[in-house]
Design an enzyme around this catalytic site. Sequence first.
Site, PDB file in Angstrom:
ATOM      1  N   SER A  82       0.818  -1.206   0.000  1.00  0.00           N
ATOM      2  CA  SER A  82       0.000   0.000   0.000  1.00  0.00           C
ATOM      3  C   SER A  82       0.857   1.262   0.000  1.00  0.00           C
ATOM      4  CB  SER A  82      -0.912   0.020   1.230  1.00  0.00           C
ATOM      5  OG  SER A  82      -1.717  -1.131   1.260  1.00  0.00           O
TER       6      SER A  82
HETATM    7  N1  SAH Z   1      -0.958  -4.450   3.803  1.00  0.00           N
HETATM    8  C1  SAH Z   1      -0.377  -5.021   2.629  1.00  0.00           C
HETATM    9  C2  SAH Z   1      -1.348  -4.964   1.478  1.00  0.00           C
HETATM   10  C3  SAH Z   1      -1.140  -6.080   0.542  1.00  0.00           C
HETATM   11  S1  SAH Z   1      -2.310  -6.196  -0.763  1.00  0.00           S
HETATM   12  C4  SAH Z   1       0.908  -4.301   2.275  1.00  0.00           C
HETATM   13  O1  SAH Z   1       1.007  -3.102   2.506  1.00  0.00           O
HETATM   14  O2  SAH Z   1       1.798  -4.929   1.726  1.00  0.00           O
HETATM   15  C5  SAH Z   1      -3.617  -7.115  -0.022  1.00  0.00           C
HETATM   16  C6  SAH Z   1      -3.287  -8.485   0.491  1.00  0.00           C
HETATM   17  O3  SAH Z   1      -4.535  -9.082   0.886  1.00  0.00           O
HETATM   18  C7  SAH Z   1      -2.671  -9.431  -0.529  1.00  0.00           C
HETATM   19  O4  SAH Z   1      -1.480  -9.964  -0.007  1.00  0.00           O
HETATM   20  C8  SAH Z   1      -3.727 -10.507  -0.735  1.00  0.00           C
HETATM   21  O5  SAH Z   1      -3.187 -11.791  -0.971  1.00  0.00           O
HETATM   22  C9  SAH Z   1      -4.456 -10.459   0.602  1.00  0.00           C
HETATM   23  N2  SAH Z   1      -5.819 -11.025   0.559  1.00  0.00           N
HETATM   24  C10 SAH Z   1      -6.755 -10.913  -0.417  1.00  0.00           C
HETATM   25  N3  SAH Z   1      -7.868 -11.595  -0.091  1.00  0.00           N
HETATM   26  C11 SAH Z   1      -7.634 -12.153   1.131  1.00  0.00           C
HETATM   27  C12 SAH Z   1      -8.397 -12.988   2.006  1.00  0.00           C
HETATM   28  N4  SAH Z   1      -9.630 -13.393   1.704  1.00  0.00           N
HETATM   29  N5  SAH Z   1      -7.846 -13.358   3.174  1.00  0.00           N
HETATM   30  C13 SAH Z   1      -6.584 -12.975   3.514  1.00  0.00           C
HETATM   31  N6  SAH Z   1      -5.814 -12.190   2.729  1.00  0.00           N
HETATM   32  C14 SAH Z   1      -6.326 -11.785   1.555  1.00  0.00           C
END
Ligand code: SAH
Length: 222
Positions: A70
């Site tokens: 993010s």
């Molecule tokens: N906070 C993270 C954001 C990563 S993007 C950062 O700053 O790096 C969002 C993440 O949510 C991804 O890694 C994706 O795999 C995860 N995600 C999507 N759907 C999900 C679910 N149902 N349960 C757990 N994680 C999920």
Amino acid sequence: MSEHEISGLGMTSQRARQRLLARLQEEGIANWDVLGALHDVPRHLFIDEALAHRAYEDTALPIGLGQTISQPYIVARMSELLLGGRPLKRVLEIGTGSGYQTAVLAQIAEEVYTVERIKALQEQARQRHRRLDLKNIHYRYGDGWQGWAEHAPYDGIIVTAAPDSVPPALLEQLAVGGRLITPVGRELGAQELRCITRNDDGFDARTVEQVRFVPLVPGTTE
Ligand code: SAH
């Protein structure tokens, strides 16, 4: 956080980090605990080396497998909303991803519980946290739609991928007085960041601003 990680940064990136913090303040981030956490967590260690030179730009970056780390502004804004001026004991994060937001939360909450559905990302995040000697993070490989009931209730829940509607399990796992910060909406360009507070007789919700997140996908994958 070890001195080594801080001093290992070149001067250029230290300056870039200071510039980023100044920019976040201009954009309205005012909580010192949050600004301190963004100052202390080395974002360049949460992205591929090839993109590390862009680590202190205020922008989201690809982390592989179709996911993104993010934008620092959003990490700061969501952390600030989550804190809401009170101490945080237990926080649940849905979507560990790179582990950057998790590491920021680990500075401002006593214990952080984080759920990720892609095993490779979870493992990589765990190694990064180990390298930074962060010991208050607990990992679950699973579907974030279900939250993590075992450690509920949480003072704060933060969702870093966008569901099309607020997952009911997350509302259930929120403590009275606790806050859930989540984007809502499937269409990129039509997602809203919501701040939902649980009170004695229900929930108060407000929309904060427009955001862009990858979707919260149901289920898990290897
Ligand atoms: N906070 C993270 C954001 C990563 S993007 C950062 O700053 O790096 C969002 C993440 O949510 C991804 O890694 C994706 O795999 C995860 N995600 C999507 N759907 C999900 C679910 N149902 N349960 C757990 N994680 C999920």
